[in-house]
Design a protein around this motif. Structure first.
Motif, PDB file in Angstrom:
ATOM      1  N   LEU A  88       0.872  -1.168   0.000  1.00 47.46           N
ATOM      2  CA  LEU A  88       0.000   0.000   0.000  1.00 47.46           C
ATOM      3  C   LEU A  88       0.908   1.217   0.000  1.00 47.46           C
ATOM      4  CD1 LEU A  88      -2.620  -1.089   2.689  1.00 47.46           C
ATOM      5  CD2 LEU A  88      -2.798  -1.246   0.213  1.00 47.46           C
ATOM      6  N   PRO A  89       1.003   1.940  -1.116  1.00 53.57           N
ATOM      7  CA  PRO A  89       1.955   3.050  -1.198  1.00 53.57           C
ATOM      8  C   PRO A  89       1.531   4.245  -0.360  1.00 53.57           C
ATOM      9  CG  PRO A  89       0.576   3.016  -3.126  1.00 53.57           C
ATOM     10  CD  PRO A  89       0.204   1.795  -2.327  1.00 53.57           C
ATOM     11  N   LYS A  90       2.502   5.030   0.030  1.00 52.87           N
ATOM     12  CA  LYS A  90       2.224   6.242   0.786  1.00 52.87           C
ATOM     13  C   LYS A  90       1.635   7.298  -0.138  1.00 52.87           C
ATOM     14  CE  LYS A  90       4.354   9.888   3.531  1.00 52.87           C
ATOM     15  NZ  LYS A  90       3.174  10.044   4.355  1.00 52.87           N
ATOM     16  N   ALA A  91       0.608   7.963   0.331  1.00 54.69           N
ATOM     17  CA  ALA A  91       0.021   9.101  -0.363  1.00 54.69           C
ATOM     18  C   ALA A  91      -0.030  10.262   0.624  1.00 54.69           C
ATOM     19  CB  ALA A  91      -1.375   8.755  -0.869  1.00 54.69           C
ATOM     20  N   SER A  92      -0.411  11.424   0.165  1.00 51.71           N
ATOM     21  CA  SER A  92      -0.414  12.594   1.039  1.00 51.71           C
ATOM     22  C   SER A  92      -1.323  12.414   2.251  1.00 51.71           C
ATOM     23  CB  SER A  92      -0.810  13.843   0.257  1.00 51.71           C
ATOM     24  OG  SER A  92      -2.089  13.662  -0.307  1.00 51.71           O
ATOM     25  N   SER A  93      -2.400  11.664   2.101  1.00 51.23           N
ATOM     26  CA  SER A  93      -3.322  11.480   3.221  1.00 51.23           C
ATOM     27  C   SER A  93      -3.412  10.020   3.658  1.00 51.23           C
ATOM     28  CB  SER A  93      -4.712  11.966   2.820  1.00 51.23           C
ATOM     29  OG  SER A  93      -5.175  11.210   1.717  1.00 51.23           O
ATOM     30  N   PHE A  94      -2.385   9.227   3.339  1.00 51.87           N
ATOM     31  CA  PHE A  94      -2.455   7.789   3.601  1.00 51.87           C
ATOM     32  C   PHE A  94      -1.056   7.281   3.898  1.00 51.87           C
ATOM     33  CE2 PHE A  94      -2.639   3.332   2.367  1.00 51.87           C
ATOM     34  CZ  PHE A  94      -3.855   2.934   2.904  1.00 51.87           C
ATOM     35  N   ASN A  95      -0.894   6.551   4.986  1.00 53.46           N
ATOM     36  CA  ASN A  95       0.405   5.969   5.321  1.00 53.46           C
ATOM     37  C   ASN A  95       0.626   4.702   4.509  1.00 53.46           C
ATOM     38  OD1 ASN A  95       0.976   7.919   7.290  1.00 53.46           O
ATOM     39  ND2 ASN A  95      -0.259   6.807   8.789  1.00 53.46           N
ATOM     40  N   GLY A  96       1.812   4.547   3.956  1.00 48.06           N
ATOM     41  CA  GLY A  96       2.127   3.364   3.176  1.00 48.06           C
ATOM     42  C   GLY A  96       2.493   2.197   4.079  1.00 48.06           C
ATOM     43  N   SER A  97       2.200   0.963   3.604  1.00 43.25           N
ATOM     44  CA  SER A  97       2.476  -0.227   4.409  1.00 43.25           C
ATOM     45  C   SER A  97       2.760  -1.430   3.530  1.00 43.25           C
ATOM     46  CB  SER A  97       1.271  -0.566   5.295  1.00 43.25           C
ATOM     47  OG  SER A  97       0.985   0.470   6.190  1.00 43.25           O
ATOM     48  N   LEU A  98       3.543  -2.349   4.070  1.00 43.61           N
ATOM     49  CA  LEU A  98       3.719  -3.674   3.493  1.00 43.61           C
ATOM     50  C   LEU A  98       2.795  -4.598   4.279  1.00 43.61           C
ATOM     51  CD1 LEU A  98       5.152  -5.888   1.818  1.00 43.61           C
ATOM     52  CD2 LEU A  98       6.912  -5.932   3.602  1.00 43.61           C
ATOM     53  N   TYR A  99       1.791  -5.156   3.594  1.00 46.59           N
ATOM     54  CA  TYR A  99       0.857  -6.077   4.236  1.00 46.59           C
ATOM     55  C   TYR A  99       1.200  -7.495   3.813  1.00 46.59           C
ATOM     56  CZ  TYR A  99      -2.602  -2.997   6.356  1.00 46.59           C
ATOM     57  OH  TYR A  99      -3.237  -2.111   7.169  1.00 46.59           O
ATOM     58  N   LEU A 100       1.293  -8.393   4.781  1.00 45.12           N
ATOM     59  CA  LEU A 100       1.481  -9.812   4.511  1.00 45.12           C
ATOM     60  C   LEU A 100       0.413 -10.574   5.277  1.00 45.12           C
ATOM     61  CD1 LEU A 100       5.371 -10.029   4.854  1.00 45.12           C
ATOM     62  CD2 LEU A 100       4.036  -9.866   2.743  1.00 45.12           C
ATOM     63  N   GLY A 106       5.191  -3.242   8.160  1.00 44.22           N
ATOM     64  CA  GLY A 106       6.178  -2.172   8.128  1.00 44.22           C
ATOM     65  C   GLY A 106       5.718  -0.993   7.301  1.00 44.22           C
ATOM     66  N   ALA A 107       6.189   0.186   7.692  1.00 41.13           N
ATOM     67  CA  ALA A 107       5.777   1.424   7.035  1.00 41.13           C
ATOM     68  C   ALA A 107       6.614   1.717   5.804  1.00 41.13           C
ATOM     69  CB  ALA A 107       5.897   2.591   8.017  1.00 41.13           C
ATOM     70  N   ILE A 108       5.961   2.235   4.779  1.00 43.56           N
ATOM     71  CA  ILE A 108       6.612   2.723   3.567  1.00 43.56           C
ATOM     72  C   ILE A 108       6.481   4.238   3.596  1.00 43.56           C
ATOM     73  CG2 ILE A 108       6.571   2.727   1.052  1.00 43.56           C
ATOM     74  CD1 ILE A 108       5.257  -0.106   1.301  1.00 43.56           C
ATOM     75  N   THR A 109       7.603   4.946   3.562  1.00 44.84           N
ATOM     76  CA  THR A 109       7.569   6.390   3.780  1.00 44.84           C
ATOM     77  C   THR A 109       7.670   7.222   2.510  1.00 44.84           C
ATOM     78  OG1 THR A 109       9.957   6.417   4.158  1.00 44.84           O
ATOM     79  CG2 THR A 109       8.541   6.152   6.098  1.00 44.84           C
ATOM     80  N   GLU A 110       8.098   6.627   1.392  1.00 48.67           N
ATOM     81  CA  GLU A 110       8.245   7.386   0.157  1.00 48.67           C
ATOM     82  C   GLU A 110       6.956   7.381  -0.657  1.00 48.67           C
ATOM     83  OE1 GLU A 110      10.394   5.084   1.116  1.00 48.67           O
ATOM     84  OE2 GLU A 110      12.335   6.066   1.303  1.00 48.67           O
ATOM     85  N   ASN A 111       6.723   8.478  -1.350  1.00 44.31           N
ATOM     86  CA  ASN A 111       5.583   8.629  -2.244  1.00 44.31           C
ATOM     87  C   ASN A 111       6.116   8.524  -3.678  1.00 44.31           C
ATOM     88  OD1 ASN A 111       3.652   9.808  -4.013  1.00 44.31           O
ATOM     89  ND2 ASN A 111       2.734  10.908  -2.310  1.00 44.31           N
ATOM     90  N   TYR A 112       5.611   7.566  -4.455  1.00 45.87           N
ATOM     91  CA  TYR A 112       6.104   7.307  -5.816  1.00 45.87           C
ATOM     92  C   TYR A 112       5.111   7.719  -6.899  1.00 45.87           C
ATOM     93  CZ  TYR A 112       9.599   4.608  -3.331  1.00 45.87           C
ATOM     94  OH  TYR A 112      10.600   4.222  -2.483  1.00 45.87           O
ATOM     95  N   PHE A 113       4.205   8.641  -6.617  1.00 44.62           N
ATOM     96  CA  PHE A 113       3.171   9.020  -7.571  1.00 44.62           C
ATOM     97  C   PHE A 113       3.708  10.069  -8.541  1.00 44.62           C
ATOM     98  CE2 PHE A 113      -0.335   7.983  -4.229  1.00 44.62           C
ATOM     99  CZ  PHE A 113      -0.041   6.646  -4.353  1.00 44.62           C
ATOM    100  N   ASP A 114       4.557   9.634  -9.491  1.00 40.42           N
ATOM    101  CA  ASP A 114       5.203  10.587 -10.397  1.00 40.42           C
ATOM    102  C   ASP A 114       5.380  10.057 -11.824  1.00 40.42           C
ATOM    103  OD1 ASP A 114       7.154   8.670 -10.000  1.00 40.42           O
ATOM    104  OD2 ASP A 114       8.499  10.010  -8.912  1.00 40.42           O
ATOM    105  N   SER A 115       4.731   8.956 -12.167  1.00 44.00           N
ATOM    106  CA  SER A 115       4.778   8.358 -13.519  1.00 44.00           C
ATOM    107  C   SER A 115       6.174   7.921 -13.940  1.00 44.00           C
ATOM    108  CB  SER A 115       4.190   9.317 -14.564  1.00 44.00           C
ATOM    109  OG  SER A 115       2.805   9.497 -14.338  1.00 44.00           O
ATOM    110  N   ILE A 116       7.052   7.610 -13.006  1.00 41.03           N
ATOM    111  CA  ILE A 116       8.391   7.102 -13.322  1.00 41.03           C
ATOM    112  C   ILE A 116       8.390   5.592 -13.137  1.00 41.03           C
ATOM    113  CG2 ILE A 116      10.818   7.093 -12.632  1.00 41.03           C
ATOM    114  CD1 ILE A 116      10.462  10.031 -11.812  1.00 41.03           C
ATOM    115  N   LEU A 117       8.801   4.857 -14.194  1.00 42.16           N
ATOM    116  CA  LEU A 117       8.897   3.401 -14.088  1.00 42.16           C
ATOM    117  C   LEU A 117       9.989   3.032 -13.096  1.00 42.16           C
ATOM    118  CD1 LEU A 117       8.604   2.095 -17.763  1.00 42.16           C
ATOM    119  CD2 LEU A 117       7.043   1.609 -15.872  1.00 42.16           C
ATOM    120  N   ARG A 118       9.614   2.227 -12.107  1.00 46.33           N
ATOM    121  CA  ARG A 118      10.561   1.752 -11.101  1.00 46.33           C
ATOM    122  C   ARG A 118      10.388   0.251 -10.929  1.00 46.33           C
ATOM    123  NH1 ARG A 118       8.844   6.709  -8.928  1.00 46.33           N
ATOM    124  NH2 ARG A 118      10.551   8.101  -8.382  1.00 46.33           N
TER     125      ARG A 118
END
Length: 185
Positions: A88-100, A106-118
Protein backbone atom coordinates in the motif's frame (compact mmCIF):
# COMPACT_ATOMS: atom_id res chain seq x y z
CA UNK A 1 6.57 -16.57 -29.24
CA UNK A 2 7.26 -19.35 -26.74
CA UNK A 3 5.47 -19.69 -23.44
CA UNK A 4 7.20 -19.75 -20.09
CA UNK A 5 7.50 -23.15 -18.44
CA UNK A 6 4.89 -22.29 -15.82
CA UNK A 7 2.82 -19.68 -17.67
CA UNK A 8 -0.75 -19.13 -16.49
CA UNK A 9 -4.06 -18.16 -18.06
CA UNK A 10 -5.30 -14.68 -17.15
CA UNK A 11 -8.70 -13.07 -16.68
CA UNK A 12 -9.01 -9.42 -17.69
CA UNK A 13 -11.66 -6.99 -16.52
CA UNK A 14 -12.42 -3.30 -16.49
CA UNK A 15 -10.58 -0.50 -18.23
CA UNK A 16 -7.11 -1.38 -19.56
CA UNK A 17 -5.07 -0.19 -22.52
CA UNK A 18 -1.59 -0.59 -24.00
CA UNK A 19 0.37 2.66 -23.90
CA UNK A 20 3.99 3.75 -24.07
CA UNK A 21 5.74 5.18 -21.01
CA UNK A 22 9.42 6.12 -21.17
CA UNK A 23 9.67 4.29 -24.50
CA UNK A 24 8.35 1.01 -23.05
CA UNK A 25 5.05 -0.68 -23.90
CA UNK A 26 2.99 -0.94 -20.73
CA UNK A 27 -0.47 -1.91 -19.61
CA UNK A 28 -2.22 1.23 -18.40
CA UNK A 29 -4.61 0.80 -15.51
CA UNK A 30 -7.02 3.72 -15.14
CA UNK A 31 -8.52 2.79 -11.78
CA UNK A 32 -11.18 4.98 -10.29
CA UNK A 33 -12.05 5.56 -6.66
CA UNK A 34 -15.21 3.51 -7.01
CA UNK A 35 -15.94 0.98 -4.27
CA UNK A 36 -18.46 -1.10 -6.21
CA UNK A 37 -16.81 -4.50 -6.20
CA UNK A 38 -14.30 -3.19 -8.73
CA UNK A 39 -16.26 -4.24 -11.80
CA UNK A 40 -15.06 -1.20 -13.76
CA UNK A 41 -11.51 -0.78 -12.47
CA UNK A 42 -8.91 -2.36 -14.71
CA UNK A 43 -7.55 -5.63 -13.39
CA UNK A 44 -5.78 -8.79 -14.46
CA UNK A 45 -6.25 -11.97 -12.42
CA UNK A 46 -4.12 -15.08 -12.68
CA UNK A 47 -3.22 -18.11 -10.64
CA UNK A 48 0.09 -18.57 -8.86
CA UNK A 49 1.65 -21.50 -7.07
CA UNK A 50 1.29 -20.73 -3.35
CA UNK A 51 4.56 -19.66 -1.72
CA UNK A 52 3.90 -21.51 1.53
CA UNK A 53 6.90 -20.96 3.80
CA UNK A 54 9.48 -20.99 0.98
CA UNK A 55 11.60 -18.16 -0.36
CA UNK A 56 10.02 -16.14 -3.16
CA UNK A 57 10.44 -13.01 -5.27
CA UNK A 58 7.58 -10.95 -6.62
CA UNK A 59 8.79 -8.10 -8.84
CA UNK A 60 7.36 -5.63 -11.30
CA UNK A 61 8.40 -2.62 -13.35
CA UNK A 62 5.61 -0.12 -12.86
CA UNK A 63 4.72 3.53 -12.36
CA UNK A 64 2.02 5.22 -10.30
CA UNK A 65 0.48 8.30 -11.91
CA UNK A 66 0.33 11.61 -10.00
CA UNK A 67 -3.45 11.28 -9.62
CA UNK A 68 -3.12 7.96 -7.77
CA UNK A 69 -4.63 7.82 -4.32
CA UNK A 70 -3.90 6.12 -1.03
CA UNK A 71 -4.53 2.40 -1.07
CA UNK A 72 -3.60 2.05 -4.76
CA UNK A 73 -2.35 -1.50 -5.25
CA UNK A 74 -0.02 -2.70 -7.96
CA UNK A 75 -1.01 -6.23 -7.02
CA UNK A 76 -2.82 -8.16 -4.33
CA UNK A 77 -2.37 -11.81 -3.42
CA UNK A 78 -5.53 -13.18 -1.84
CA UNK A 79 -8.37 -10.72 -1.32
CA UNK A 80 -8.96 -7.57 0.68
CA UNK A 81 -10.91 -9.55 3.23
CA UNK A 82 -8.86 -12.74 3.39
CA UNK A 83 -5.09 -13.22 3.61
CA UNK A 84 -4.26 -10.04 1.69
CA UNK A 85 -0.61 -9.52 0.79
CA UNK A 86 0.14 -6.26 -0.98
CA UNK A 87 2.07 -3.01 -1.04
CA UNK A 88 0.00 0.00 0.00
CA UNK A 89 1.96 3.05 -1.20
CA UNK A 90 2.22 6.24 0.79
CA UNK A 91 0.02 9.10 -0.36
CA UNK A 92 -0.41 12.59 1.04
CA UNK A 93 -3.32 11.48 3.22
CA UNK A 94 -2.45 7.79 3.60
CA UNK A 95 0.41 5.97 5.32
CA UNK A 96 2.13 3.36 3.18
CA UNK A 97 2.48 -0.23 4.41
CA UNK A 98 3.72 -3.67 3.49
CA UNK A 99 0.86 -6.08 4.24
CA UNK A 100 1.48 -9.81 4.51
CA UNK A 101 -1.59 -12.00 5.12
CA UNK A 102 -3.61 -9.00 6.30
CA UNK A 103 -1.05 -7.85 8.87
CA UNK A 104 0.81 -4.54 8.57
CA UNK A 105 4.49 -5.54 8.64
CA UNK A 106 6.18 -2.17 8.13
CA UNK A 107 5.78 1.42 7.03
CA UNK A 108 6.61 2.72 3.57
CA UNK A 109 7.57 6.39 3.78
CA UNK A 110 8.25 7.39 0.16
CA UNK A 111 5.58 8.63 -2.24
CA UNK A 112 6.10 7.31 -5.82
CA UNK A 113 3.17 9.02 -7.57
CA UNK A 114 5.20 10.59 -10.40
CA UNK A 115 4.78 8.36 -13.52
CA UNK A 116 8.39 7.10 -13.32
CA UNK A 117 8.90 3.40 -14.09
CA UNK A 118 10.56 1.75 -11.10
CA UNK A 119 11.39 -1.80 -10.11
CA UNK A 120 9.21 -2.79 -7.12
CA UNK A 121 10.12 -6.07 -5.44
CA UNK A 122 8.98 -8.10 -2.45
CA UNK A 123 11.35 -10.92 -1.60
CA UNK A 124 11.53 -13.48 1.21
CA UNK A 125 14.89 -15.07 1.89
CA UNK A 126 15.50 -17.31 4.91
CA UNK A 127 12.44 -16.03 6.77
CA UNK A 128 13.09 -12.33 6.16
CA UNK A 129 10.67 -10.52 3.85
CA UNK A 130 11.73 -7.16 2.42
CA UNK A 131 10.30 -4.59 0.03
CA UNK A 132 12.73 -2.92 -2.42
CA UNK A 133 12.37 -0.07 -4.87
CA UNK A 134 15.03 -0.01 -7.61
CA UNK A 135 17.03 -2.44 -5.48
CA UNK A 136 17.04 -0.26 -2.36
CA UNK A 137 15.51 -1.89 0.72
CA UNK A 138 12.60 0.17 2.08
CA UNK A 139 11.25 -2.09 4.83
CA UNK A 140 11.87 -5.62 6.11
CA UNK A 141 10.23 -7.98 8.56
CA UNK A 142 10.99 -11.36 10.06
CA UNK A 143 8.03 -13.62 9.63
CA UNK A 144 6.90 -17.19 9.40
CA UNK A 145 3.82 -16.40 7.35
CA UNK A 146 2.49 -19.38 5.45
CA UNK A 147 1.24 -17.86 2.19
CA UNK A 148 -1.33 -20.32 0.89
CA UNK A 149 -3.17 -18.05 -1.56
CA UNK A 150 -3.14 -19.16 -5.21
CA UNK A 151 -4.44 -16.01 -6.93
CA UNK A 152 -2.83 -12.70 -7.74
CA UNK A 153 -4.79 -9.64 -8.88
CA UNK A 154 -2.93 -6.89 -10.75
CA UNK A 155 -4.22 -3.35 -10.86
CA UNK A 156 -6.80 -3.32 -8.08
CA UNK A 157 -8.03 -5.06 -5.02
CA UNK A 158 -10.46 -7.90 -5.64
CA UNK A 159 -13.33 -6.94 -3.38
CA UNK A 160 -12.58 -3.57 -1.80
CA UNK A 161 -11.04 -0.22 -2.70
CA UNK A 162 -7.47 0.35 -3.84
CA UNK A 163 -7.63 0.79 -7.62
CA UNK A 164 -4.26 1.26 -9.27
CA UNK A 165 -3.77 4.22 -11.61
CA UNK A 166 -0.61 3.73 -13.54
CA UNK A 167 1.45 1.47 -15.75
CA UNK A 168 2.78 -2.05 -15.40
CA UNK A 169 5.54 -2.98 -17.82
CA UNK A 170 6.28 -6.48 -16.51
CA UNK A 171 5.66 -8.89 -13.64
CA UNK A 172 7.72 -11.86 -12.52
CA UNK A 173 6.85 -14.26 -9.70
CA UNK A 174 9.42 -16.89 -8.70
CA UNK A 175 9.63 -19.40 -5.87
CA UNK A 176 13.19 -18.46 -5.01
CA UNK A 177 14.97 -15.44 -3.59
CA UNK A 178 16.57 -13.84 -6.66
CA UNK A 179 18.60 -11.01 -5.13
CA UNK A 180 20.93 -10.10 -2.28
CA UNK A 181 19.06 -9.31 0.93
CA UNK A 182 20.97 -6.10 1.56
CA UNK A 183 19.91 -4.66 -1.80
CA UNK A 184 20.79 -5.02 -5.47
CA UNK A 185 21.19 -3.24 -8.78
Amino acid sequence: RGRAKNSRAVSIGGSLSIESLSGKSCIKFSGSNSNTGNTTNGRIITGITPFGLTDYTLETWCAYTPDSQGGARIFEIGTSNSNRSTILPKASSFNGSLYLNNVDRGAITENYFDSILRHHCIMRRNGITAYYVDGVKKVETTNSINMLESRIVLGTAWSFNGPFRGYIQSLRVTKTARYAQAGFI
